[in-house]
Design an enzyme around this catalytic site. Structure first.
Site, PDB file in Angstrom:
ATOM      1  N   ASP B 134       6.783   3.953   5.229  1.00  0.00           N
ATOM      2  CA  ASP B 134       6.341   4.086   6.672  1.00  0.00           C
ATOM      3  C   ASP B 134       7.480   3.307   7.310  1.00  0.00           C
ATOM      4  O   ASP B 134       7.485   3.511   8.674  1.00  0.00           O
ATOM      5  CB  ASP B 134       5.229   3.245   7.080  1.00  0.00           C
ATOM      6  CG  ASP B 134       3.849   4.049   6.492  1.00  0.00           C
ATOM      7  OD1 ASP B 134       4.180   5.337   6.559  1.00  0.00           O
ATOM      8  OD2 ASP B 134       2.807   3.335   6.203  1.00  0.00           O
ATOM      9  N   MET B 293       3.943  14.253  -1.463  1.00  0.00           N
ATOM     10  CA  MET B 293       5.292  14.706  -1.858  1.00  0.00           C
ATOM     11  C   MET B 293       6.187  13.577  -1.351  1.00  0.00           C
ATOM     12  O   MET B 293       7.304  13.163  -2.237  1.00  0.00           O
ATOM     13  CB  MET B 293       5.501  16.017  -1.514  1.00  0.00           C
ATOM     14  CG  MET B 293       4.856  17.121  -2.286  1.00  0.00           C
ATOM     15  SD  MET B 293       5.064  16.969  -4.015  1.00  0.00           S
ATOM     16  CE  MET B 293       3.213  16.475  -4.454  1.00  0.00           C
TER      17      MET B 293
END
Lengths: 388, 388
Positions: B134, B293
């Protein structure tokens, strides 16, 4: 008079379809230095509408770069021409005095070439060069585009399995494939140990039952505390309907212009989410579609696939010289070779996974399947065994 | 008496979190040849329960292989310990006479280390080594795991854009990111020309409006005949609710053990499918989540990211020697350097994308954002320009 060649691309793009284009253009230039080479935009639609790229305007460096680029550089189409549409396409080809039309694509594309061959009556050569991530063309050991797609899928499931070792739960990955399960089965190409994921695979070749699926997942969770599942978007229920149609209802399901059910989408994801929430309440579960990644992820272009796709393009020009037909990739004497086969042997047919590729339970590869996928898609990455 | 080090991994796995583990183990062995090094399975849970791997049993070759392997080799956890849980963790550490506890993870993980530091009163060293796709840790220019994830996302959108050039339509790709839009914005890292996708990005830092989204897509379709969209799973509506909560309703939305709304899943996919079907009827549209992914695809491990993650692990041992703290990656003098920062500066805080990274309309990167992403995630693949 110099020859005129027309090339087009049809159906879903792949990671290497542009290699076939590049190989064909290079081979035409080598054999016929004076030839005019035109690329039709968006498949037969470009031929019908006279919308062409003239490759003499394209510098060799750009052609090489395009060869290495996923997608379909000429644009593609989902049009499946009927006899009337083919008549227009034929007129388009005659208008520019085409000597040969080479169409790169899958079974629909070869079907178009068959119709055009019949309509043209020998006035020009029609060649089909194979391309499909579905690997479902008759006469072929495998098809250009499949190895790269399979490599992505194998790596994706290897990666997700590592993720779910760390944070256990159930993962369902939905893989493209309407009628043939090759690409979904490729998820298991890099399994080494019995506890490696994917633990379960579901392909269109075997009837799908939600109740059996839940039992399979439960058993796997008991054994490994996680369960990684690869499922084809095209799995069908016992009655022969696609799973998504069985769930949503024949009247509500989305369809494309050809009446084909739209397989992937939130309906299918939700079906699995709901089945898992009801069948294994409280268990962490995640359902995702791999979507377009397998067919064109730029980081997973396999070198063998790229070379074979290029060679298929070159070989297609020899087939044109011989009057037309379909290029097939055969596996002979331990290597892949190009052969000419009749269009009728490929056109509008579907090759399914051989029965013996799957174990009796239908959820695991049997030895012939393992051998096939390990030959085509050798393991690319070494992994260290986690501590959990 | 030889020192005892305990290492654990928390939160979502990444492509390179195991490099940080490998770097830490190697650095401990170099500095303190007699030290006992234990890895706790599944984060603080393993410390609480006394479930350890002894790294003296692990051959160096396996440690190297593990470093190169995505996932979290020790297993991870979503547990966010409160004071009582931390008391149990502290007891676990005291029981084995730990001198230092190093916890690799994101903001929750650093929060745990802060609580433990306060509770232990200086009896041992607590170190936080950064990890998150993130990219949302305060004090850090970027975080280990982000570059690999961003590279996957940039490549995925470059690839899908090529696919949609060939077969035009609307593509919405949903990217992980609850509060920070860095990973979604990375989708645009490799855009060169104005017509390259993604054409629109939507991140949690700007309020999301479905009506505005439809207008944006319409305008893009008129201009380019295709529209590729990158959207964070955590986009929120004007009222501060997550989009999925706004759609499904606060009472019906799925939540995890911490009360966090489950963001990705078929509800969010369906919301976009429905909005597009209503707003642009008849247009081909596809909505997919990239899912797991980006955070662990084995084919997209960035070498810089891997090296920095390893160095963060090494540097964490120096921070332990200095009494504890958080390792931060700073960008100084044109390169990334490791610095020690107080746990309190990172713990349980969220770094958002700087305001000036986005253009006024909120759907495009502005120059500071472009500069940042192009520096961190240099273009990896050259592409040939398609003919359509």
């Amino acid at each position: 008079m110099p020859k005129t060649f027309v090339i087009a691309q049809g159906g879903g793009p792949t990671a290497v379809i542009n290699q076939t284009l590049a190989g064909a253009v290079a081979e035409i230039e080598r054999r016929y230095p004076d030839a005019r080479i035109l690329g039709a935009r968006h498949g037969v639609r470009g031929v019908r509408d006279g919308d062409y790229v003239d490759f003499s305007d394209v510098p060799p460096a750009r052609m090489r770069a395009i060869g290495n680029t996923p997608g379909a550089a000429l644009g593609s189409t989902r049009d499946k021409p009927d006899a009337a549409y083919c008549e227009q396409v034929l007129k388009g080809l005659q208008k520019i005095n085409a000597d040969a039309f080479m169409y790169i694509g899958g079974n629909d594309t070869s079907g178009t070439q068959q119709i055009l061959t019949d309509a043209a009556g020998g006035s020009m050569a029609f060649v089909h060069a194979p391309k499909t991530i579905d690997n479902d063309l008759m006469e072929n050991d495998h098809t250009p585009g499949f190895i790269s797609a399979g490599e992505f899928v194998a790596g994706a499931f290897q990666s997700v399995d590592l993720d779910f070792r760390a944070l256990p739960g159930i993962y369902v990955g939905i893989v493209m494939g309407r009628h043939a399960g090759f690409l979904t089965a490729a998820a298991a190409a890099w399994r080494d140990d019995e506890d490696d994921g994917p633990h379960l695979i579901y392909v269109p070749e075997r009837p799908f039952s939600t109740a059996r699926f839940i039992d399979d997942v439960k058993r796997t969770m008991d054994k490994y505390k996680r369960c990684v599942v690869a499922v084809s978007e095209g799995v069908t229920t016992e009655d022969g309907k696609s799973l998504v149609e069985s769930i949503v209802g024949a009247d509500k399901v989305e369809r494309d212009a050809h009446g084909n059910v739209k397989l992937s989408g939130s309906d299918l994801n939700r079906a699995f989410e709901t089945a898992l929430a009801n069948g294994l309440p409280g268990k962490r579960a995640r359902v995702d579609a791999l979507g377009y990644m397998p067919r064109g992820y730029i980081g997973a272009i396999n070198a063998t696939d790229a070379r074979e796709a290029y060679e298929a393009g070159q070989y297609a020009i020899q087939v044109a010289e011989e009057g037309g037909g379909s290029v097939a990739l055969k596996y002979e004497g331990g290597k892949t070779v190009m052969r000419k086969v009749p269009l009728s042997a490929v056109a509008a047919k579907t090759r399914h996974m051989p029965e013996d590729f799957l174990a009796a339970d239908g959820t695991h590869l049997a030895q012939p399947g393992i051998d096939y996928f390990k030959r085509l898609i050798p393991r690319k990455y070494e992994v260290g065994r986690p501590f959990v």
